[in-house]
Enzyme design. Sequence first.
Site, short mmCIF file in Angstrom:
data_model
loop_
_atom_site.label_atom_id
_atom_site.label_comp_id
_atom_site.label_asym_id
_atom_site.label_seq_id
_atom_site.Cartn_x
_atom_site.Cartn_y
_atom_site.Cartn_z
N ASP A 134 0.84 -1.20 0.00
CA ASP A 134 0.00 0.00 0.00
C ASP A 134 0.88 1.25 0.00
O ASP A 134 1.83 1.35 0.77
CB ASP A 134 -0.92 -0.01 1.22
CG ASP A 134 -2.06 0.97 1.05
OD1 ASP A 134 -2.51 1.19 -0.10
OD2 ASP A 134 -2.51 1.55 2.06
N HIS A 141 -3.57 14.19 0.81
CA HIS A 141 -3.83 13.27 1.92
C HIS A 141 -2.65 13.23 2.88
O HIS A 141 -2.83 13.30 4.10
CB HIS A 141 -4.14 11.86 1.41
CG HIS A 141 -4.22 10.84 2.51
ND1 HIS A 141 -5.28 10.80 3.40
CD2 HIS A 141 -3.37 9.86 2.89
CE1 HIS A 141 -5.07 9.82 4.28
NE2 HIS A 141 -3.92 9.24 3.99
N GLU A 207 -10.26 4.17 3.65
CA GLU A 207 -9.37 4.95 2.79
C GLU A 207 -9.77 4.65 1.35
O GLU A 207 -9.74 3.50 0.91
CB GLU A 207 -7.90 4.60 3.04
CG GLU A 207 -7.43 5.10 4.40
CD GLU A 207 -5.92 5.10 4.59
OE1 GLU A 207 -5.23 4.33 3.89
OE2 GLU A 207 -5.44 5.88 5.44
N GLU A 209 -9.14 4.35 -2.26
CA GLU A 209 -7.94 4.15 -3.08
C GLU A 209 -8.29 3.41 -4.37
O GLU A 209 -9.36 2.83 -4.49
CB GLU A 209 -6.89 3.30 -2.32
CG GLU A 209 -6.53 3.85 -0.96
CD GLU A 209 -5.32 3.18 -0.32
OE1 GLU A 209 -4.52 2.56 -1.06
OE2 GLU A 209 -5.19 3.27 0.91
N ASP A 241 -8.93 0.61 1.93
CA ASP A 241 -7.94 0.19 2.93
C ASP A 241 -8.50 0.56 4.31
O ASP A 241 -8.15 1.61 4.87
CB ASP A 241 -6.62 0.90 2.63
CG ASP A 241 -5.55 0.62 3.67
OD1 ASP A 241 -5.59 -0.45 4.28
OD2 ASP A 241 -4.66 1.48 3.86
N ARG A 245 -7.78 3.99 13.23
CA ARG A 245 -6.87 5.12 13.48
C ARG A 245 -6.25 5.10 14.87
O ARG A 245 -5.10 5.52 15.06
CB ARG A 245 -7.61 6.45 13.29
CG ARG A 245 -8.15 6.66 11.91
CD ARG A 245 -7.05 6.72 10.89
NE ARG A 245 -7.58 6.87 9.53
CZ ARG A 245 -6.89 6.61 8.44
NH1 ARG A 245 -5.63 6.20 8.53
NH2 ARG A 245 -7.43 6.77 7.26
N GLN A 248 -3.63 2.42 14.98
CA GLN A 248 -2.53 2.93 14.14
C GLN A 248 -1.66 3.93 14.92
O GLN A 248 -0.44 3.86 14.89
CB GLN A 248 -3.12 3.59 12.89
CG GLN A 248 -2.09 4.02 11.86
CD GLN A 248 -2.75 4.67 10.64
OE1 GLN A 248 -3.98 4.74 10.53
NE2 GLN A 248 -1.94 5.15 9.71
N LYS A 261 -4.19 -1.86 9.83
CA LYS A 261 -4.61 -1.94 8.43
C LYS A 261 -4.65 -3.37 7.92
O LYS A 261 -4.94 -3.60 6.75
CB LYS A 261 -3.66 -1.10 7.57
CG LYS A 261 -3.89 0.39 7.80
CD LYS A 261 -2.78 1.22 7.29
CE LYS A 261 -3.11 2.70 7.41
NZ LYS A 261 -4.11 3.15 6.43
N THR A 265 -9.19 -5.40 3.74
CA THR A 265 -9.08 -4.48 2.60
C THR A 265 -10.10 -4.97 1.58
O THR A 265 -10.11 -6.14 1.23
CB THR A 265 -7.67 -4.54 1.97
OG1 THR A 265 -6.71 -4.18 2.97
CG2 THR A 265 -7.54 -3.60 0.78
N GLU A 372 -9.83 12.73 7.58
CA GLU A 372 -9.74 14.07 6.99
C GLU A 372 -11.11 14.77 7.01
O GLU A 372 -11.19 15.95 7.32
CB GLU A 372 -9.23 13.97 5.55
CG GLU A 372 -7.79 13.49 5.44
CD GLU A 372 -7.46 13.04 4.04
OE1 GLU A 372 -7.72 11.88 3.70
OE2 GLU A 372 -6.94 13.87 3.26
CA CA Z 1 -3.83 3.25 2.65
#
Ligand code: CA
Length: 428
Positions: A134, A141, A207, A209, A241, A245, A248, A261, A265, A372
Amino acid sequence: MSPNDPGLRSFIPVAPDSDFPIQNLPYGIFSTEANPQRRAGVAIGDFILDLSVMEEAGLVRPAGEGQTVFGESGLNAFMALGPDVWRATRARISELLRSDAPTLRDNEALRRVALAPRAGATMHMPFAVLAFTDFFSSKQHASNAGKIIRGEASQLAPNWLTMPIGYNSRASTVVVSGTPVRRPLGQRKPRNLDQPVFGPSANLDCELEMGVVLGGRSAMGEMITEAEAEKMIFGFTLLNDWSARDIQAWEYAPLGPFLAKAFATTISPWIVTAEALEPFRVEGPAQDPAPFPYLRQGARRNYDISLEILLKTPAMSEYTRVSRTNFKYMYWSSVQQLMHHGCTGCAMNVGDLLGSGTVSGNERSELGSFLEMSWGGSTPLELPNGEKRAFLEDGDSLEFRGYAQGDGYRVGFGEAEGAIVRAHELPV
Ligand code: CA
C-alpha cells in the site's frame, strides 16, 4: 476497429450511465445458482458473458488449442499470459459482442448459456492476491494526515517528495465487495490515560484508493523500467484500505502501519483493464524536485477517474454521498510506484496488488477518509438525516464507486461495499 472506439455498440442494450458498455469489458469471477462453479466473466450492461462457456465453444482461446484458463476460480492464469494475449482476447470479446456480429447475437442456444444476468450472480475475489503493497501518494492526503496527527505546522516528511512512500501490507485479508468487516480489537492509548488499553477500535475509518493488479513479473535483483511497468499492469479496481486510526496511532512508531490496516481491505469485483482506461490518461501534477531518472515517466501519467464514497447508516434507507474526488490528483503514478518497488531488486509477481494510497483533492468535499472529513474527529460530518459521524459506527455500510466518463458512455468499476459488524467480545 479499436475496442476502445466510442462509436462501438453491443447487441446487448447498455444504458448511458451503465458502468459496463462495450468499451469497458472488465474481468471478474462469478457463480450462479444454476452453476455454483466459480468461473471468469466479462461485464456487459446488465449481463455477464461467461468466458468459460465461450472458451469451451472455441470462440475465445487465450491459452491456445486444448488449453483453458477461464474455468478457473481466479484470473491469475489468464493474467500470466501477458499483454499481447490480453489485447487479443479483449479485441475478440469486443468483436463477439458487437451489434453487427451474428455469431453470438443470432445463436439463441449459445446466448442462453453464455449470458447470465448480473443481478442473479454472486461475485467472488477476481484473482488470488499474492502480495499487497500500500502506497501513500496523494500529496493532499499526506499533508492533511500530517497536520491532523502532528499539528498544523507539520510539513511533509523530507522523503515524501523524492519517492512514493509505501509499506508491505497483508494479502490474506483482501476481500471482495460485499464481505462484512468486523470492527477490530487492538491496543490503543486514549489521550487521557497513561497506559494503553486493549479493546474495540473507536476510530474505525476507510481509505478511498485505487488498486493496481499486476499481470506481469520482475526478477529478483532486476529493476523495472517504465516500459516494463506499463506492460506489467493488467488493470485497476476500487480499493478500501480499512484503517483503525487509534490502533494505528499507538502502534506505528517506529516501523509504520501494522495491524491497524491488516484486518480487512475491500476491492471491487471487476478488474477494469489498463487498456480500457487508456483513453482517460491525463497529465499528473508537476513534480518538484524532478524525480530521479529511475522514477521518470513520460506524459499522461495519471487517469481521470471520478471516485465517490457513499455511506448508509442503520437509520437510513439509501446511501448518501459523503465525498467525491478524482484519481487524477495523485502525485505519484501507479507506474512510478511500480518502478520504485523494483529499484532495489524486489521481485514482483503475477497477482500482486498495489494500493494507490488515499485519494484526496484540495476541497473539503474531495477527501478520501473520515480522518480528513472530520479533521481527526474534531468536526463530525453532518448527514442529511441529522445524524453525525466522526468515524464509522457498527451497522454503517460504505460503498465506493468510480468511473471514467467518455463521450456518451462511461468506463466504470461497479462498487466496493462493506458493512461494519460489531467487535468480538473481549477474551476473559
Ligand atoms: Ca492506505
